[in-house]
Design an enzyme around this catalytic site. Structure first.
Site, PDB file in Angstrom:
ATOM      1  N   TYR A 106       0.854  -1.181   0.000  1.00 20.63           N
ATOM      2  CA  TYR A 106       0.000   0.000   0.000  1.00 20.63           C
ATOM      3  C   TYR A 106       0.888   1.229   0.000  1.00 20.63           C
ATOM      4  O   TYR A 106       1.816   1.330   0.806  1.00 20.63           O
ATOM      5  CB  TYR A 106      -0.897  -0.007   1.240  1.00 20.63           C
ATOM      6  CG  TYR A 106      -1.789   1.212   1.358  1.00 20.63           C
ATOM      7  CD1 TYR A 106      -2.835   1.424   0.459  1.00 20.63           C
ATOM      8  CD2 TYR A 106      -1.590   2.150   2.368  1.00 20.63           C
ATOM      9  CE1 TYR A 106      -3.658   2.538   0.572  1.00 20.63           C
ATOM     10  CE2 TYR A 106      -2.419   3.268   2.491  1.00 20.63           C
ATOM     11  CZ  TYR A 106      -3.445   3.458   1.585  1.00 20.63           C
ATOM     12  OH  TYR A 106      -4.265   4.557   1.696  1.00 20.63           O
ATOM     13  N   ASP A 138       9.416   2.976  -0.338  1.00 20.45           N
ATOM     14  CA  ASP A 138       8.352   3.591   0.459  1.00 20.45           C
ATOM     15  C   ASP A 138       8.549   3.140   1.901  1.00 20.45           C
ATOM     16  O   ASP A 138       8.119   2.061   2.295  1.00 20.45           O
ATOM     17  CB  ASP A 138       6.978   3.169  -0.078  1.00 20.45           C
ATOM     18  CG  ASP A 138       5.847   3.757   0.750  1.00 20.45           C
ATOM     19  OD1 ASP A 138       6.126   4.397   1.786  1.00 20.45           O
ATOM     20  OD2 ASP A 138       4.678   3.565   0.363  1.00 20.45           O
ATOM     21  N   LYS A 157       4.393   8.992   8.700  1.00 23.40           N
ATOM     22  CA  LYS A 157       4.121   8.459  10.035  1.00 23.40           C
ATOM     23  C   LYS A 157       5.087   9.022  11.103  1.00 23.40           C
ATOM     24  O   LYS A 157       4.888  10.135  11.546  1.00 23.40           O
ATOM     25  CB  LYS A 157       4.056   6.943   9.982  1.00 23.40           C
ATOM     26  CG  LYS A 157       2.911   6.517   9.014  1.00 23.40           C
ATOM     27  CD  LYS A 157       2.486   5.076   9.046  1.00 23.40           C
ATOM     28  CE  LYS A 157       1.169   4.921   8.304  1.00 23.40           C
ATOM     29  NZ  LYS A 157       1.229   4.209   7.038  1.00 23.40           N
TER      30      LYS A 157
HETATM   31  C1  LIG Z   1       0.484   4.644   5.693  1.00 18.44           C
HETATM   32  C2  LIG Z   1       1.233   4.410   4.442  1.00 18.44           C
HETATM   33  C3  LIG Z   1       1.126   5.264   3.337  1.00 18.44           C
HETATM   34  C4  LIG Z   1       0.117   6.362   3.268  1.00 18.44           C
HETATM   35  O1  LIG Z   1       0.334   7.365   4.192  1.00 18.44           O
HETATM   36  P1  LIG Z   1      -0.879   8.339   4.572  1.00 18.44           P
HETATM   37  O2  LIG Z   1      -0.241   9.332   5.488  1.00 18.44           O
HETATM   38  O3  LIG Z   1      -1.923   7.496   5.205  1.00 18.44           O
HETATM   39  O4  LIG Z   1      -1.350   8.962   3.308  1.00 18.44           O
HETATM   40  C5  LIG Z   1       1.959   5.045   2.259  1.00 18.44           C
HETATM   41  N1  LIG Z   1       2.842   4.037   2.252  1.00 18.44           N
HETATM   42  C6  LIG Z   1       2.956   3.187   3.288  1.00 18.44           C
HETATM   43  C7  LIG Z   1       3.974   2.104   3.238  1.00 18.44           C
HETATM   44  C8  LIG Z   1       2.153   3.341   4.405  1.00 18.44           C
HETATM   45  O5  LIG Z   1       2.245   2.452   5.413  1.00 18.44           O
END
Ligand SMILES: *Cc1c(COP(=O)(O)O)cnc(C)c1O
Length: 430
Positions: A146, A241, A269
């Site tokens: 994701y 990511d 995060k």
């Molecule tokens: C949470 C997450 C996102 C998205 O971040 P948001 O702040 O919710 O838009 C993207 N990549 C990874 C790996 C994530 O865990």
């Protein structure tokens, strides 16, 4: 349900009239586990408290950011003095430079950085940049990873989409989806095959180097190294990511752990310490293509805002100043996971437990879990029963087998012992 959630139920019903599913992010609705979500009134350290007066040990941690615990004194004090000075100016501040310097020191692959407000924005912008820089259009992602909810990345995504069984979203046009190639995680042969077919058209490979949005799944030996060499060979960019695993699996994230230098990195995060903040950065030559140095446009009214910068700076300082931070939080997590495994074995519950640093999750399965299709084959019904049994014992977990659990440095030995005792009761009833 042995837990009193009556005030939460009332609040939920009211919220549902006003918001889709009563929530502002789908997985919070608890749609997957046949119970209504507790409405939270406050958090302190490793615990959160709901409006019915229940106190929980929290392993969600706002889905990752709260690595130093809720309402950490140092972060709260810094925010209090920041808020007195105004909350946003839409003009540069020294705080942005301070956070940029901290991140650059921790992530040597990030030579130049841009702050944004969410992980979604970070990955979306990194892809635009990769396409602008390479003058290519296709991207490769992995099924079950994701990367937020921008259109090109909502193809075979994990997290809430996995929970709700939506393979991809209505509203994403076929034109957009056709440039996204989704391959199975951990399958290097599939990657090699696509590169052999159309490697010169591929702008970037984006990956969660530690996958946390289909439950926790680790990369197989040399998978990431091979991705690095194949992307180099075809001059495609490698984008890590690390929105979830950054600062968590090691201070310098998966790239430190595996000693791999991606071209671009997305962070989120933890970098905002619980406020909306994320970032993308990487090789200078690429990052200078971003406006106003270059032509790839990306902007944000609240980007780099002083509150988010302050919470991020204080949180990162706490991580940096304690040289044993990762070691300590990993030891807490290992203790919990060892307890989990021994209770499962005692009651003959077949599980696959995974851990990396302070991230952990497990699948009700007797097979190895290396990719998304392995994950969906795990037993969902068992998960629901287990989840409810844990909630009743006031252990607050992500309400889906496709999510990762997070430890904070504020979790105590007592929290961990209580959680292991709760595993025992839950497993006994399965
Ligand atoms: C949470 C997450 C996102 C998205 O971040 P948001 O702040 O919710 O838009 C993207 N990549 C990874 C790996 C994530 O865990």
């Amino acid at each position: 349900m042995k837990l009193n959630l009556s005030k939460s139920l009332k609040a939920f019903n009211e919220a549902k009239k006003l918001m889709p599913g009563g929530v502002n992010s789908p997985v919070r609705s608890f749609g997957n586990v046949d119970c209504n979500p507790p409405f939270i009134s406050y958090g302190k350290g490793s615990h959160i408290f709901d409006i019915d007066g229940n106190e929980y040990i929290d392993y969600v941690g706002s889905w990752g950011p709260m690595i130093v615990g809720h309402a950490n004194q140092r972060v709260v004090e810094a925010l209090k003095s920041a808020v007195e000075k105004g909350t946003s100016y839409g003009a540069p501040t020294g705080l942005e430079t301070e956070l940029a310097k901290l991140v650059k020191k921790i992530y040597p692959s990030i030579e130049v950085i841009r702050m944004v407000n969410s992980g979604t924005e970070a990955t979306m912008s990194a892809l635009r940049l990769a396409r602008g820089f390479t003058h290519r259009e296709k991207i490769i992602k992995f099924v079950g990873c994701y990367h937020g909810h921008s259109d090109s990345l909502l193809v075979s995504a994990g997290s809430g989409l996995a929970t709700f069984g939506v393979p991809s979203s209505p509203g994403v046009t076929s034109g957009t989806a056709k440039d996204t190639i989704a391959l199975p995680y951990n399958d290097i042969e599939a990657v090699e095959k696509i590169f052999a077919e159309c490697g010169e058209e591929i702008a970037a490979v984006i990956i969660e180097p530690i996958a946390g949005n289909m439950g926790l799944i680790l990369p197989r030996e040399n998978f990431l190294q091979k991705l690095r060499s194949i992307t180099e060979k075809y001059q495609s960019l490698l984008i890590f990511d690390e929105v979830m695993c950054g600062f968590r699996v090691a201070l310098g994230g998966a790239q430190e752990l595996f000693n791999i230098k991606p071209d671009l990195t997305c962070l989120g995060k933890i970098i905002g310490g619980g406020l909306p903040c994320a970032a993308y950065g990487g090789r200078e030559e690429i990052m200078r293509q971003i406006s106003p140095d270059g032509k790839v446009y990306q902007a944000g009214t609240l980007s780099g805002n002083p509150l988010a910068m302050t919470a991020g700076i204080e949180t990162l300082k706490i991580l940096i100043e304690d040289v044993d931070f990762t070691k300590k939080i990993t030891a807490k997590t290992s203790k919990l996971v060892d307890g989990l495994k021994s209770k499962a074995a005692k009651y003959n519950v077949k599980i696959q437990a995974h851990q990396c640093g302070s991230m952990f999750s497990f699948f009700f399965s007797d097979h190895e879990v290396n990719n998304f299709s392995d994950a969906v084959n795990a037993d969902q019904e068992k998960f629901k029963k287990y989840f409810i049994a844990m909630l009743e014992q006031k252990i607050y977990l992500p309400p889906s087998q496709f999510e990762t659990n997070f430890m904070s440095i504020a979790h105590t030995d007592e929290d961990i012992d209580r959680t292991i005792a709760a595993f025992e009761i839950a497993f006994k009833t399965l």
